[in-house]
Design an enzyme around this catalytic site. Structure first.
Site, short mmCIF file in Angstrom:
data_model
loop_
_atom_site.label_atom_id
_atom_site.label_comp_id
_atom_site.label_asym_id
_atom_site.label_seq_id
_atom_site.Cartn_x
_atom_site.Cartn_y
_atom_site.Cartn_z
CG ASN A 210 -0.41 0.04 2.47
OD1 ASN A 210 0.75 -0.86 2.64
ND2 ASN A 210 -0.88 0.29 3.42
CD GLU A 212 -1.62 4.73 4.30
OE1 GLU A 212 -0.97 5.64 5.17
OE2 GLU A 212 -2.49 3.78 4.85
CB ALA A 214 0.17 14.50 1.90
CB CYS A 221 -5.25 -1.34 -1.81
SG CYS A 221 -6.63 -0.55 -0.95
CD GLU A 223 -5.43 -5.82 -1.40
OE1 GLU A 223 -4.72 -4.79 -1.27
OE2 GLU A 223 -6.21 -6.26 -0.63
CB CYS A 253 -10.88 -2.59 0.15
SG CYS A 253 -10.26 -1.94 -1.39
CB CYS A 256 -8.77 -4.52 -4.02
SG CYS A 256 -7.55 -3.04 -3.50
N1 THU Z 1 -5.16 -1.37 2.29
C1 THU Z 1 -4.96 -2.15 1.26
O1 THU Z 1 -3.61 -1.90 1.17
N2 THU Z 1 -5.59 -3.37 0.74
C2 THU Z 1 -6.91 -3.43 1.22
O2 THU Z 1 -7.45 -4.25 0.72
C3 THU Z 1 -7.49 -2.84 2.43
C4 THU Z 1 -6.49 -1.59 2.69
C5 THU Z 1 -4.50 -0.23 2.71
C6 THU Z 1 -4.89 1.15 2.32
C7 THU Z 1 -4.57 1.89 3.25
O3 THU Z 1 -3.18 2.30 3.03
C8 THU Z 1 -4.30 1.29 4.59
O4 THU Z 1 -4.62 -0.19 4.05
C9 THU Z 1 -5.47 1.57 5.64
O5 THU Z 1 -6.73 1.54 5.15
#
Ligand code: THU
Length: 305
Positions: A210, A212, A214, A221, A223, A253, A256
């Site tokens: 993942n 992120e 700012a 994500c 995936e 999620c 994804c």
């Molecule tokens: N996240 C994922 O990488 N994959 C998912 O399927 C669920 C959430 C990450 C996104 C974000 O960086 C962190 O988890 C918290 O939501």
């Protein structure tokens, strides 16, 4: 793209152009040759036989033929002679064309079956073999043969097509690779690290984490990071994905799940928490009654253009 792909057979192999471009780029990079490229033609067994007979005086079928544009001094390969490489510059292509490679699709298919690996891997290997011929490598004596083999193996590893990587991956191996990818997570806002490892039908693996931002909504994500990497490398069909979360089991999620559904026929989803075990469920269990390419009439070749 350091490659021009030609087909003189009716059949097409999904994603082959991107895969071979990647293989060629690995071969040229290993040799230290810049701005070089080659032509690869996927042909019938008859065409390759005729070329072998007419151009080389050898009246039999073969798997691959190489026609270099440049000849290098004995003992010198392209990397040691950049001048000769630059002389092959083709303004229409925008790169130095080191020559042509012609592959028999039928022979490649037979050899793939014999070695127990994918057709894409076999064509990738034949292309690498030819790329090194075009760069002045040969296998006339044992020392030259060993040097050429070493370059080929190295290139296949670099292109993630080595034999060891083609052995079917176990769920545990995929999960371990997801854990490795998780370490590269960029998650300073949630502090929730996620890693993923996607397995494509041709045996390649693609890791993701993942990332992120700012501007929170710009996060991606793990995936979808893995899917983006895979699709941009020419893989569009996946059989499994492993996902790991740092603080809890990270089920994919909703977005994804939808993206994974686009490129799979019910792939295995291997999901767990770092330092704990994992569960394996089919994607259809996570996304029942889904909406996919087939709803828009893309049925015959779900992963095609
Ligand atoms: N996240 C994922 O990488 N994959 C998912 O399927 C669920 C959430 C990450 C996104 C974000 O960086 C962190 O988890 C918290 O939501």
């Amino acid at each position: 793209m350091p490659l021009e792909l030609q087909w003189t057979v009716d059949e097409r192999i999904d994603g082959l152009e991107a895969l071979l471009a990647h293989v060629c780029a690995c071969c040229f990079a290993l040799e230290g040759v810049q701005n070089a490229g080659m032509t690869v033609r996927i042909a019938s067994a008859e065409e390759v036989h005729a070329l072998n007979r007419d151009m080389r005086g050898i009246d039999r079928e073969t798997d691959v033929l190489s026609f270099p544009t440049a000849s290098f001094h004995p003992g010198r390969t392209a990397g040691k002679d950049p001048k000769r490489v630059r002389r092959q510059y083709d303004p229409a292509l925008g790169w130095c064309n080191l020559g042509d490679c012609v592959i028999s699709l039928a022979r490649a298919r037979e050899q793939a079956r014999e070695y127990g690996h994918s057709l894409a891997r076999e064509i990738g290997y034949l292309t690498a073999h030819s790329a090194f011929h075009l760069m002045g490598y040969d296998h006339e004596n044992p020392a030259d043969h060993a040097a050429m083999r070493a370059m080929e193996e190295h290139a296949m590893e670099m292109a993630s097509l080595s034999r060891t990587e083609e052995k079917p991956m176990t769920d545990q191996q995929l999960f371990d690779m997801a854990c490795q990818a998780m370490e590269r997570s960029y998650s300073p806002y949630s502090h929730f690290k996620v890693g993923a490892c996607l397995l494509s039908s041709d045996g390649r693996t693609f890791q993701g984490c993942n990332i992120e931002n700012a501007s929170y909504g710009a996060a991606i994500c793990a995936e979808r990071c893995a899917v983006s990497r895979a699709v941009s490398e020419g893989a569009r069909s996946f059989t499994a994905i492993a996902v790991v979360g740092s603080d809890s089991q990270a089920w994919p999620c909703g977005i994804c799940r939808q993206v994974l559904n686009e490129f799979s026929d019910n792939m295995r989803v291997i999901c767990g928490q770092y330092g704990h075990g994992f569960e394996v469920v089919p994607l259809a269990e996570l996304l029942p009654r889904s909406f996919g390419p087939e709803n828009l009439g893309i049925q015959e070749d779900k992963h095609g253009e």
